[in-house]
Design an enzyme around this catalytic site. Structure first.
Site, short mmCIF file in Angstrom:
data_model
loop_
_atom_site.label_atom_id
_atom_site.label_comp_id
_atom_site.label_asym_id
_atom_site.label_seq_id
_atom_site.Cartn_x
_atom_site.Cartn_y
_atom_site.Cartn_z
N SER A 185 0.84 -1.19 0.00
CA SER A 185 0.00 0.00 0.00
C SER A 185 0.88 1.25 0.00
O SER A 185 1.69 1.43 -0.92
CB SER A 185 -0.96 -0.04 1.19
OG SER A 185 -1.99 0.92 1.05
N GLU A 314 -9.12 -4.33 -4.42
CA GLU A 314 -8.56 -3.65 -3.26
C GLU A 314 -9.64 -2.92 -2.44
O GLU A 314 -9.69 -3.02 -1.22
CB GLU A 314 -7.51 -2.62 -3.72
CG GLU A 314 -6.37 -3.20 -4.55
CD GLU A 314 -5.20 -3.68 -3.72
OE1 GLU A 314 -5.27 -3.60 -2.48
OE2 GLU A 314 -4.22 -4.16 -4.32
N HIS A 406 -7.96 -5.37 -0.22
CA HIS A 406 -6.75 -4.73 0.24
C HIS A 406 -6.22 -5.42 1.49
O HIS A 406 -6.97 -5.72 2.42
CB HIS A 406 -7.06 -3.26 0.55
CG HIS A 406 -5.90 -2.36 0.66
ND1 HIS A 406 -4.95 -2.25 -0.34
CD2 HIS A 406 -5.50 -1.50 1.63
CE1 HIS A 406 -4.05 -1.35 0.00
NE2 HIS A 406 -4.34 -0.89 1.21
#
Length: 485
Positions: A185, A314, A406
């Site tokens: 991320s 995600e 995610h």
């Protein structure tokens, strides 16, 4: 077996012996960023005499309770927040020369912690890889524009931590000439920032970016955000003015300053998609002279192998809550309201028919995922030209969260499925073979510079956890996002 002691350039540290593996926690790579050093570039730590205890995690830049998070990342109080954690099977053996993994945590550049049990290096240690997790200043303290203070202090923290690795990792059995940096991320964006940063090229040798959020805040926006925060606080936008605010107040105001003002939710979403994150690496004309993608396109970092990829959905979990409201809104209309032209909408929906059939909420979630993460994979991989680049997708859907969401890939990448917190995101029986495949590819890349599937060359993509009847490697695994690139 007694706890191991290793000599660093600042003094000796005592770690924690865990069977055949050792952990050294909370070793400072810089002085505490407090007082006159709060908005300064990182300063090397003062040497110490005697043996410093390194058996507990050090203080984190993240403060207080964060509430439920997808990755367990605890906050630890204290001032000395610039520290590293080293996990090694060969402490005190410089002749071992094992490959090294340096991991940078995510959290949108405003949160996250290197003290997560998921970032424990035991699985990579088992594979003969020394593992390091690092901390850095977050939010405004790390990345906000301040007249009279060094810019991009968080990036300077990454560099200082990597310099510490170069100077010290041999004492922990690692090889400073075989350092792979990785992150997820914002951490994935961090390692791509470093890949495109001329000043950092001598500090690492390969890169793995998980779900990278590539951020290059324009200089004008950085100045505007800082002025907005100062105005909210009622202080001058100077180093002295910001230094008069306690960190708790800065945290509160950075959230307010970075928030889009529009009361129209859809307009707020569009503004976020257009502008990206408020706090993060900024084009300052000094350390970052151009956006990361442009730097990579110019050839910076082309000598370093790169693996990058995303999960398939995600952010689709975020739009699930709007299923009812979006049920009667055609996906094409919703995408048009987010600024997509008719031709782009048609091409994009045609390339995502399976997702389209799941409804408008699912389609908008996929679009957000593609806009923020997956188009970046294509742009970066294409920008690298003939440089050694591999792409992947993580397609296994969570039995508890519906999607390949995610952070879901992180416990598989670290092969830590036995951690109790994994069940909330991956269910009670996450497939160990998937961890074997993804973690095994990461270990192979860190050791040998090749994850084990064909290079990108126009789209070749390894799919982890996909349809068992489909091939593992697709000729163009990101074809569904190309209408947006």
């Amino acid at each position: 077996m007694s706890d191991p002691v290793v000599r660093t350039t600042s003094g000796e540290v005592r770690g924690l012996q865990r069977g055949e593996l050792s952990a050294f926690l909370g070793i400072p790579f810089a002085k505490a960023p407090v007082g006159d050093l709060r908005f300064a570039a990182p300063v090397p730590p003062e040497p110490w005499s005697g043996v410093r205890d390194a058996r507990e995690y050090g203080a984190t830049a993240q403060r207080g309770e964060t509430g439920p998070t997808l990755i367990p990342e605890p906050s630890i109080p204290g001032e000395s927040t610039l520290n590293v954690n080293v996990f090694t099977p060969r402490p005190g053996e410089p002749e071992a020369k094992l490959p090294v993994l340096v991991y940078i945590h995510g959290g949108g550049y405003v949160a996250g912690s290197p003290a997560s049990p998921w970032y424990d290096g035991r699985a990579f240690n088992r594979d003969g890889i020394v593992t390091v997790s690092i901390s850095y200043r977050l939010g405004f303290d790390g990345f906000g524009h301040i007249a009279g203070a060094p810019s991009n202090r968080g990036i300077r923290d990454w560099i200082a931590a990597l310099e510490w690795v170069q100077a010290n990792i041999a004492a922990f059995g690692g090889d400073p000439a075989r350092v792979t940096i990785a992150g997820q991320s914002a951490g994935g964006g961090a390692v791509l920032t470093l890949l495109g940063l001329p000043a950092a090229q001598h500090l690492f040798h390969a890169v793995w970016a998980l779900s990278p959020a590539v951020v290059s805040v324009p200089a004008e926006r950085a100045r505007t955000l800082a002025a907005k925060l100062a105005n909210l606080a009622g202080v001058t936008p100077t180093r002295e003015g910001f230094a008069s605010l306690p960190e708790e107040r800065i945290k509160e105001l950075q959230d307010a300053a970075g928030r889009h003002d529009s009361k129209d939710r859809l307009a707020g979403v569009q503004a976020f998609l257009d502008d990206g994150l408020a706090w993060g690496p900024a084009v300052d004309g000094d350390l970052l002279t151009q956006p990361t993608l442009e730097s990579i396109r110019s050839g910076v970092g082309a000598d370093k192998p790169l693996v990058l990829g995303t999960t398939d959905d995600e952010f689709t979990m975020i739009t699930d809550g709007a299923k009812g409201k979006l049920r009667l809104v055609p996906a094409g209309v919703a995408l048009g309201m987010l600024g997509l032209s008719r031709d782009v909408r048609r091409a994009y929906l045609a390339a995502n028919r399976a997702q389209h059939r799941k409804g408008t909420a699912a389609m908008l979630g996929r679009f957000t995922t593609d806009h923020v993460f997956r188009t970046g994979v294509v742009r970066v991989a294409d920008a690298r030209g003939d440089a050694p680049t591999w792409a992947y997708r993580f397609a296994w859907a969570s039995p508890t969260r519906t999607w390949a969401l995610h952070c879901l890939d992180v416990p598989f990448w670290f092969d830590c499925l036995d951690d109790p917190a994994v069940a909330s995101i991956a269910g009670d029986a996450p497939p160990p073979r998937l961890a074997d495949a993804l973690h095994g590819a990461a270990a192979a890349f860190i050791r040998d510079g090749d994850p084990g599937w064909p290079e990108w060359r126009g789209g070749a993509t390894r799919v982890f956890g996909g349809d068992p009847s489909a091939p593992d490697v697709l000729a163009d695994g990101y074809a569904s996002v190309r209408a947006l690139v």
